[in-house]
Design an enzyme around this catalytic site. Structure first.
Site, short mmCIF file in Angstrom:
data_model
loop_
_atom_site.label_atom_id
_atom_site.label_comp_id
_atom_site.label_asym_id
_atom_site.label_seq_id
_atom_site.Cartn_x
_atom_site.Cartn_y
_atom_site.Cartn_z
N TYR A 65 0.88 -1.13 0.13
CA TYR A 65 0.06 -0.01 -0.01
C TYR A 65 0.70 1.23 0.08
O TYR A 65 0.40 2.56 -0.55
CB TYR A 65 -0.89 -0.02 1.23
CG TYR A 65 -1.88 -0.89 1.28
CD1 TYR A 65 -2.04 -1.77 0.17
CD2 TYR A 65 -2.71 -1.30 2.17
CE1 TYR A 65 -3.20 -2.54 -0.06
CE2 TYR A 65 -3.78 -2.16 2.29
CZ TYR A 65 -4.11 -2.88 1.24
OH TYR A 65 -5.06 -3.81 1.15
N LYS A 94 3.57 -15.37 2.44
CA LYS A 94 3.64 -16.05 1.06
C LYS A 94 4.99 -16.44 0.50
O LYS A 94 5.35 -16.28 -0.46
CB LYS A 94 2.95 -15.47 -0.07
CG LYS A 94 2.40 -16.39 -1.48
CD LYS A 94 1.42 -17.56 -0.78
CE LYS A 94 1.05 -18.12 -2.28
NZ LYS A 94 0.37 -19.39 -1.99
N ASP A 109 -2.86 -18.14 1.74
CA ASP A 109 -4.06 -19.04 1.19
C ASP A 109 -4.76 -19.96 2.14
O ASP A 109 -5.86 -20.21 2.09
CB ASP A 109 -3.86 -19.49 -0.26
CG ASP A 109 -2.33 -20.22 -0.40
OD1 ASP A 109 -1.90 -20.18 0.65
OD2 ASP A 109 -1.98 -20.99 -1.33
N ASP A 125 -5.25 -6.94 5.88
CA ASP A 125 -6.63 -6.14 5.42
C ASP A 125 -7.55 -7.24 5.02
O ASP A 125 -8.78 -7.01 5.54
CB ASP A 125 -6.32 -5.31 4.34
CG ASP A 125 -7.36 -4.34 3.90
OD1 ASP A 125 -8.17 -4.30 4.42
OD2 ASP A 125 -7.25 -3.50 3.09
N ASP A 185 -10.87 -8.81 7.57
CA ASP A 185 -12.43 -8.75 7.08
C ASP A 185 -12.99 -10.04 7.00
O ASP A 185 -14.27 -10.25 7.11
CB ASP A 185 -12.52 -8.00 5.57
CG ASP A 185 -12.31 -6.53 5.89
OD1 ASP A 185 -12.21 -6.06 6.96
OD2 ASP A 185 -12.39 -5.73 4.85
#
Length: 360
Positions: free
Chosen positions: A141, A191, A223, A247, A251
């Protein structure tokens, strides 16, 4: 010493839900001796409309002087067509960066009264208590270079995912420290099988784990972590991960609890100054209708009391009051279940204030 709280109502339902948290704050001042003073300022779309920027200099100056910041929400479709630097979300990203708010804490706690509101079976989520520790000021970001350009007549967009070793160390230590006060388990999500930045992340977290012999550390690919959150979420205690992964996963975890409208968050810097906000967005579709759930904002206030003001007893009182209101069978539209009485934003805030005296 009097502590300073900056209140940023923001956009959409932000002003409505913040007003209810303010009522709780005033009750704590009047009835329980909380020594704070508050001030309001603009951020997001409201600031863009009034000042031509989503983070005015005056707001930033007040935030730097405050012990803590309580935020409602920012954004909405009415500002989507603006240039990127003017959009409400840029103000939120900027204040996080300017205050050095590197660590985002997002609890996913299932209140027993709402067990049947979860998308998962009650037996899978009963007793759920996860804390996601998300790195907030680095990663994709904020990485440079970034942009949209044209190469050989073809437009392309690009972003840079980068983390330095000190950035990883800082967020990992926060997660280990918090885990020491909980169940003593940390899951680091990355990852590393395809990303070099995740290789560095995993190596750094593993090395630091040696400083915390009482903490159990496991690593998990993002994942798989997403799958495990919906398969067996109670296996997690503290989850630490980077900005983008955090993020998304936070959620996802939010919906395990039945409603994103129940979940608070805290963003901390190294001085325990923090910005506190509900996880949900500005919900412009219900703004001004008195339907918004203020409990996530009220619980964000509880986190503010605990982490930035050192008022753990009052934080527990606020959390207890929320539980008491749910015990009474009250619910805003997003959490109302069969047998519950539907109430609006203001009535829910009033109920929490009334329950404060009974929640000790």
């Amino acid at each position: 010493m009097t502590k300073k709280i900056l209140i940023l109502p923001g956009d959409g339902i932000g002003p409505e839900i913040v007003a209810e948290a303010e009522k709780v704050l005033q009750a704590l001042r009047a009835d329980f001796g909380l020594d704070v003073e508050t001030e309001q300022a603009l951020i997001g779309g409201a600031a863009t409309d009034a000042e031509g920027t989503s983070l005015p200099e005056q707001t930033l100056a007040l935030a730097r002087q405050a012990d803590a910041v309580l935020l409602g929400a920012v954004g909405g479709p009415r500002w989507d067509a603006l240039e990127r630097h003017l959009r409400p979300e840029r103000g939120l990203l900027a204040i996080r960066a300017e205050l050095g708010l590197f660590g985002n804490l997002r609890p996913a706690i299932l209140y027993p009264q709402l067990a049947d509101a979860s998308a998962l079976k009650p037996e899978v989520v009963a007793g759920l208590d996860i804390l996601i520790v998300r790195e907030l000021t680095g990663g994709i970001y904020f990485g440079e270079p970034r942009g949209i350009d044209t190469v050989d007549g073809v437009r392309r967009g690009y972003n840079t995912l980068v983390y330095s070793e000190p950035e990883v160390e800082r967020i990992a230590r926060l997660a280990f420290d918090i885990a020491g006060k909980r169940q003593g388990r940390v899951t680091s999500v990355d990852k590393a099988n395809v990303l070099e930045v995740s290789e560095l992340w995993r190596e750094t977290v593993t090395r630091l784990a040696g400083d915390y012999p009482g903490i159990t550390l496991e690593h998990m690919y993002v994942d798989n972590a997403a799958m495990q959150l919906v398969r067996a979420p109670k296996q997690f205690d503290v989850v630490v991960t980077g900005n983008m992964f955090g993020d998304i996963l936070s959620d996802c975890a939010a919906m395990l609890t039945g409603s994103i409208g129940m979940l608070p968050s805290a963003s901390l810097n190294e001085s325990s100054q923090g910005l506190y906000e509900p996880v949900h967005g500005s919900a412009p579709d219900i703004a001004g209708q008195g339907k918004a759930n203020p409990l996530a904002t009220i619980l964000s206030l509880a986190m503010l009391l605990r982490y930035s003001l050192g008022e753990g007893v009052l934080a527990e009182r606020v959390e207890g009051a929320v539980g008491k209101v749910l015990d009474q069978g009250l619910g805003t539209p997003d959490i109302r279940r069969p047998g519950m009485r539907e109430v609006g934003t203001t009535a829910m805030g009033d109920a929490v204030v009334a329950a404060l005296g009974e929640a000790g």
